[in-house]
Design an enzyme around this catalytic site. Sequence first.
Site, short mmCIF file in Angstrom:
data_model
loop_
_atom_site.label_atom_id
_atom_site.label_comp_id
_atom_site.label_asym_id
_atom_site.label_seq_id
_atom_site.Cartn_x
_atom_site.Cartn_y
_atom_site.Cartn_z
N HIS A 48 75.11 -58.14 -10.80
CA HIS A 48 75.10 -58.72 -12.27
C HIS A 48 75.37 -57.74 -12.80
CE1 HIS A 48 74.23 -63.03 -10.86
NE2 HIS A 48 74.60 -62.61 -9.99
N GLU A 50 74.75 -57.70 -16.46
CA GLU A 50 73.70 -57.22 -16.82
C GLU A 50 72.61 -56.36 -16.36
OE1 GLU A 50 74.94 -60.26 -15.60
OE2 GLU A 50 73.55 -61.41 -17.57
N CYS A 78 72.03 -65.19 -16.29
CA CYS A 78 71.04 -66.69 -15.11
C CYS A 78 70.08 -66.44 -15.09
CB CYS A 78 72.00 -66.42 -13.86
SG CYS A 78 70.99 -64.17 -12.88
N CYS A 81 68.37 -62.12 -14.23
CA CYS A 81 69.41 -61.10 -15.38
C CYS A 81 67.97 -61.52 -16.20
CB CYS A 81 70.45 -61.44 -15.62
SG CYS A 81 71.19 -60.91 -14.08
#
Length: 143
Positions: A48, A50, A78, A81
Amino acid sequence: MRLALDEAERAARGGDVPVGAVVLAPDGSTVLASGHNEREVARDPTAHAELLALRRAAAALGQWRLADCTLVVTLEPCTMCAGAIQQSRVDRLVYGARDEKAGAAGSLWDVVRDRRLNHRPEVVEGVLAEECARLLTAFFRDR
Ligand SMILES: [Zn+2]
């Protein structure tokens, strides 16, 4: 957030959901690292935006603790993260669009500001939210 949006567009070009992130140094303006969603490109469920940006920022600083840094991301993080944000000790999270289906920074959960945790970053949401959401809507419409 403009830089994070540029990153998000890079994700879309690689066939990934357009989410981009930037980590700012303690001075609030120097960009330490950036990242975009690379799940498809890297075939990595944890890639992801992040997470990639946080890892690169830690590498740039030479330490895992990102105290006083700011994470800017186009979409609400999410749970994974949000956990990484907590672990990295960033002091500020800025995000664009809310993720009502999976957001963990105010929508479905609020992991980052959970009072049971010892570190809680300041959260600023809704920055360029419409632009951030528009990228996502266009991406899914084109699929
Ligand atoms: Zn995530």
